[in-house]
Motif scaffolding. Structure first.
Motif, PDB file in Angstrom:
ATOM      1  N   ARG A 156      -2.350   4.309  -0.193  1.00 51.88           N
ATOM      2  CA  ARG A 156      -2.171   2.812   0.768  1.00 51.88           C
ATOM      3  C   ARG A 156      -3.355   2.053   0.868  1.00 51.88           C
TER       4      ARG A 156
ATOM      5  N   PRO B 207      -1.259  -1.355   4.930  1.00 54.57           N
ATOM      6  CA  PRO B 207      -0.979   0.098   4.313  1.00 54.57           C
ATOM      7  C   PRO B 207      -2.452   0.606   4.792  1.00 54.57           C
TER       8      PRO B 207
ATOM      9  N   ALA C  90      -3.374   3.878   6.565  1.00 50.97           N
ATOM     10  CA  ALA C  90      -4.447   4.608   5.801  1.00 50.97           C
ATOM     11  C   ALA C  90      -5.826   5.212   6.632  1.00 50.97           C
TER      12      ALA C  90
ATOM     13  N   CYS D 148       1.040   6.613  10.203  1.00 51.72           N
ATOM     14  CA  CYS D 148       2.496   5.803   9.766  1.00 51.72           C
ATOM     15  C   CYS D 148       4.163   5.465  10.230  1.00 51.72           C
TER      16      CYS D 148
END
Length: 65
Positions: A12, A40, A44, A49
């Protein structure tokens, strides 16, 4: 709760930095596509997520083994 594992986090970061670089490479209104790289990078950094939660995916290694 974390649901993004270390390998997934590294990928990510790479994808996020790659997308973010588009902000500096592209010109005009299309350069804002590079801002998508923040997504992303943020997931990360947080190791979480929301899409993984909706889909029931967890790439974190199991604890207690």
């Amino acid at each position: 709760p974390k649901n993004v594992g270390p390998v997934d986090r590294a990928l990510r970061v790479l994808v996020g930095l790659g997308l973010l670089s588009l902000f500096f490479v592209l010109e005009g209104s299309s350069q804002w596509l590079g801002a998508l790289g923040l997504i992303p990078l943020a997931t990360a950094f947080m190791a979480y997520c929301p899409a993984y939660s909706l889909l029931g995916v967890n790439t974190c290694p199991a604890k207690g083994k």
